[in-house]
Design an enzyme around this catalytic site. Sequence first.
Site, PDB file in Angstrom:
ATOM      1  N   SER A   1       1.100  -1.040   0.177  1.00 40.72           N
ATOM      2  CA  SER A   1       0.235  -0.027  -0.127  1.00 40.72           C
ATOM      3  C   SER A   1       1.039   1.006   0.436  1.00 40.72           C
ATOM      4  O   SER A   1       1.677   1.288  -0.723  1.00 40.72           O
ATOM      5  CB  SER A   1      -0.990  -0.278   1.114  1.00 40.72           C
ATOM      6  OG  SER A   1      -2.110   0.593   1.133  1.00 40.72           O
ATOM      7  N   HIS A   2       0.359   2.048   0.442  1.00 42.85           N
ATOM      8  CA  HIS A   2       1.519   3.199   0.761  1.00 42.85           C
ATOM      9  C   HIS A   2       2.533   3.163   1.241  1.00 42.85           C
ATOM     10  O   HIS A   2       3.241   4.365   1.988  1.00 42.85           O
ATOM     11  CB  HIS A   2       0.104   4.801   1.760  1.00 42.85           C
ATOM     12  CG  HIS A   2       0.147   3.931   2.865  1.00 42.85           C
ATOM     13  ND1 HIS A   2      -1.008   3.259   2.784  1.00 42.85           N
ATOM     14  CD2 HIS A   2       1.129   4.801   3.973  1.00 42.85           C
ATOM     15  CE1 HIS A   2      -0.564   3.454   4.750  1.00 42.85           C
ATOM     16  NE2 HIS A   2      -0.558   4.043   4.911  1.00 42.85           N
TER      17      HIS A   2
ATOM     18  N   LYS B   1      -1.866  -9.401  -0.742  1.00 46.99           N
ATOM     19  CA  LYS B   1      -2.992  -9.924   0.338  1.00 46.99           C
ATOM     20  C   LYS B   1      -3.636 -10.803   0.022  1.00 46.99           C
ATOM     21  O   LYS B   1      -3.591 -10.101  -1.509  1.00 46.99           O
ATOM     22  CB  LYS B   1      -3.691  -8.032   0.089  1.00 46.99           C
ATOM     23  CG  LYS B   1      -3.517  -7.845  -0.614  1.00 46.99           C
ATOM     24  CD  LYS B   1      -4.191  -5.852  -0.140  1.00 46.99           C
ATOM     25  CE  LYS B   1      -4.606  -5.537  -1.137  1.00 46.99           C
ATOM     26  NZ  LYS B   1      -4.808  -3.991  -0.653  1.00 46.99           N
TER      27      LYS B   1
ATOM     28  N   ASP C   1      -2.593   6.366  -3.674  1.00 45.52           N
ATOM     29  CA  ASP C   1      -1.615   5.573  -3.152  1.00 45.52           C
ATOM     30  C   ASP C   1      -1.045   4.387  -4.565  1.00 45.52           C
ATOM     31  O   ASP C   1      -1.334   4.836  -5.296  1.00 45.52           O
ATOM     32  CB  ASP C   1      -1.863   5.161  -1.785  1.00 45.52           C
ATOM     33  CG  ASP C   1      -2.663   3.791  -2.069  1.00 45.52           C
ATOM     34  OD1 ASP C   1      -3.502   3.871  -2.569  1.00 45.52           O
ATOM     35  OD2 ASP C   1      -3.010   2.646  -0.876  1.00 45.52           O
TER      36      ASP C   1
ATOM     37  N   ASP D   1      -1.111   0.991  -4.325  1.00 45.14           N
ATOM     38  CA  ASP D   1      -1.893   0.225  -5.085  1.00 45.14           C
ATOM     39  C   ASP D   1      -3.616   0.365  -5.514  1.00 45.14           C
ATOM     40  O   ASP D   1      -4.406   0.368  -5.891  1.00 45.14           O
ATOM     41  CB  ASP D   1      -2.700  -0.923  -4.069  1.00 45.14           C
ATOM     42  CG  ASP D   1      -3.310  -1.032  -3.392  1.00 45.14           C
ATOM     43  OD1 ASP D   1      -2.735   0.947  -2.039  1.00 45.14           O
ATOM     44  OD2 ASP D   1      -3.598  -1.744  -2.543  1.00 45.14           O
TER      45      ASP D   1
ATOM     46  N   ASP E   1      -5.799   1.638  -4.081  1.00 41.85           N
ATOM     47  CA  ASP E   1      -7.077   1.954  -2.976  1.00 41.85           C
ATOM     48  C   ASP E   1      -7.553   2.815  -1.868  1.00 41.85           C
ATOM     49  O   ASP E   1      -8.577   2.837  -1.236  1.00 41.85           O
ATOM     50  CB  ASP E   1      -7.080   0.179  -2.119  1.00 41.85           C
ATOM     51  CG  ASP E   1      -5.993   0.941  -0.701  1.00 41.85           C
ATOM     52  OD1 ASP E   1      -5.549   1.864  -1.192  1.00 41.85           O
ATOM     53  OD2 ASP E   1      -5.858  -0.390  -0.187  1.00 41.85           O
ATOM     54  N   ARG E   2      -6.822   4.109  -2.312  1.00 43.22           N
ATOM     55  CA  ARG E   2      -7.073   5.445  -1.130  1.00 43.22           C
ATOM     56  C   ARG E   2      -6.786   6.862  -2.287  1.00 43.22           C
ATOM     57  O   ARG E   2      -6.360   6.929  -3.308  1.00 43.22           O
ATOM     58  CB  ARG E   2      -6.290   5.409   0.249  1.00 43.22           C
ATOM     59  CG  ARG E   2      -5.647   3.948   0.727  1.00 43.22           C
ATOM     60  CD  ARG E   2      -4.888   4.409   2.059  1.00 43.22           C
ATOM     61  NE  ARG E   2      -4.659   3.233   3.442  1.00 43.22           N
ATOM     62  CZ  ARG E   2      -4.275   3.884   4.104  1.00 43.22           C
ATOM     63  NH1 ARG E   2      -4.118   5.153   4.588  1.00 43.22           N
ATOM     64  NH2 ARG E   2      -4.249   2.587   4.615  1.00 43.22           N
TER      65      ARG E   2
ATOM     66  N   SER F   1      -9.234   6.333   7.067  1.00 38.50           N
ATOM     67  CA  SER F   1      -8.024   6.140   6.915  1.00 38.50           C
ATOM     68  C   SER F   1      -8.166   6.389   4.843  1.00 38.50           C
ATOM     69  O   SER F   1      -6.742   6.128   4.172  1.00 38.50           O
ATOM     70  CB  SER F   1      -7.277   5.433   7.274  1.00 38.50           C
ATOM     71  OG  SER F   1      -7.862   4.015   6.707  1.00 38.50           O
TER      72      SER F   1
ATOM     73  N   LYS G   1     -11.531  -1.324  -1.180  1.00 37.15           N
ATOM     74  CA  LYS G   1     -11.313   0.293  -1.408  1.00 37.15           C
ATOM     75  C   LYS G   1     -11.136   0.370  -2.824  1.00 37.15           C
ATOM     76  O   LYS G   1     -10.097   0.054  -3.401  1.00 37.15           O
ATOM     77  CB  LYS G   1     -10.217   0.690  -0.448  1.00 37.15           C
ATOM     78  CG  LYS G   1     -10.682   0.017   1.554  1.00 37.15           C
ATOM     79  CD  LYS G   1      -9.293   0.962   2.231  1.00 37.15           C
ATOM     80  CE  LYS G   1      -8.186   0.343   1.882  1.00 37.15           C
ATOM     81  NZ  LYS G   1      -7.618  -0.097   2.771  1.00 37.15           N
TER      82      LYS G   1
END
Length: 535
Positions: A133-134, A143, A293, A295, A297-298, A381, A398
Amino acid sequence: MIETLLRAYTNRPDNADPAQRVSFGTSGHRGSSLAGSFNDAHIAAIVQAVVDYRCEAGITGPLFLGRDTHALSRPAWDTAMEVLAGNGVEVVIAKEDEVLATPVISHAILRHNASLKAQSDAPLADGLIITPSHNPPEDGGIKYNPPHGGPAEANITASLEAQANRYLDDGGATIQRLPLEQARALVREQDLIGHYVDTLGDVIDMAAIQSQQQRSGLRLGVDPMGGTALPIWQTIAKRYGLALDIINPQVDANFAFMPPDHDGKIRMDCSSSAAMANLLAIKDRFDLAFGNDPDADRHGIVDAGGLMNPNHYLAVAIDYLLGHRPLWGQSLKLGKTLVSSSMIDRVVAAHGCELYEVPVGFKWFVEGLHQSWLAFGGEESAGASLLTFDAMPWSTDKDGIALCLLAAEIMAVTGQSPSQRYAELTARHGAPVYRRIDSPCDAQQKAAFKQLSADSVVASTLAGDPITQIMTKAPGNNESIGGLKVTTAHGWFAARPSGTEALYKLYAESFRGEAHLEAILDEARQLLAVALAVV
């Protein structure tokens, strides 16, 4: 640093060191080859454990495999392919070995499995995403997303962790694996990004964004932050004819273009104003700008007011969606984590809908999104997803891309920026102030958190207001929150221990201003000190 990371990837971990074992948190297993916690042996063991789980669960369809742009993601991706191919698993990747975002994997899993609903014993698909992720450039992560398309449940990750560690203990002797060249020849490519982008109109009013840009020249900018969002945004601009200024098209595993985060570390966190400094410095060039980020997802939303607080944007998104998705109806629930702003509670109540409040972790939204009784699920988040216009699953993980585009839809349809919409919400419902503080917490105190109950709180008031609720389980799904939440009519606090660091996280919010928030925090610390000592 990159060469050192890659060399260390082939090192054998020390099985006797707990820090070098496989450990699944809320977002899979993460670590670094430099620390002996993310190496070829870990990935081979984890992927073989996933293969074992697929066999036990009767999952026989393709596995969608993606990776982000962190340096360790490519060798881990190769390892995963070797093990999957060695076990005869059908692997699907993006065309031309393209990096692949978390929401694209989730969307692909759902699309494949939806096409098989009429079949009994259908060959369902699942997925693996190689990403931390970030996290900083030296980190790696992996994951697993089962056939529901979202993050794996705790019972699945616990099983994967235990089985992977057994493979580590036997030196990987029973792991099935092919050489990379042979494995790569068996992998199938699909235009996964293209299909995701082509179907965005199912979940976002892309026509409204196109029309508004043609009429008013809506200025849109995006910073992919060197991650998987880059090819997606490029494809979106081309497919929908949008004038989209990608301010940073660089992909560099060192992430050297990133400003340091608040603690001086390089971290691709699109919810951090420090990490988003490059985009914030030129925000006046745009009516609306986004960040993602690695991947994707944010989401990070930037308008004239700067970088929106994720809590604020979640409230705005829910308020807008409840007024512009007529096929959703009022029977669907709206999800939030228990440490997200109570502004969301007030917005949902104002629309006459039901709130679904769960513990921290997006996994708690997966079932509802997959079964289409949860219209929206969001975390403080900056992670969220939603149903399509016709109330069907879009992504059960996400989706930072869709949430960024939703901000553009809001501006195109209403003529107001997300910050302006939030100002209207505060005029109607009050203006909350919110804070999170991390405090030291030893192993004994972490264990004590798990034993807290409503009886652990002896006070009847908090910052001058009567306590209305004391929670150790989330009201939405009755699952343990791993800590405590105390609420009043005008504020609340929640505390839970970190899963990876020697600290606990204290969240608090007040609708009466900063002084009241400080009082909540002070009394929360005192209350926790007594409760943890008694336990």
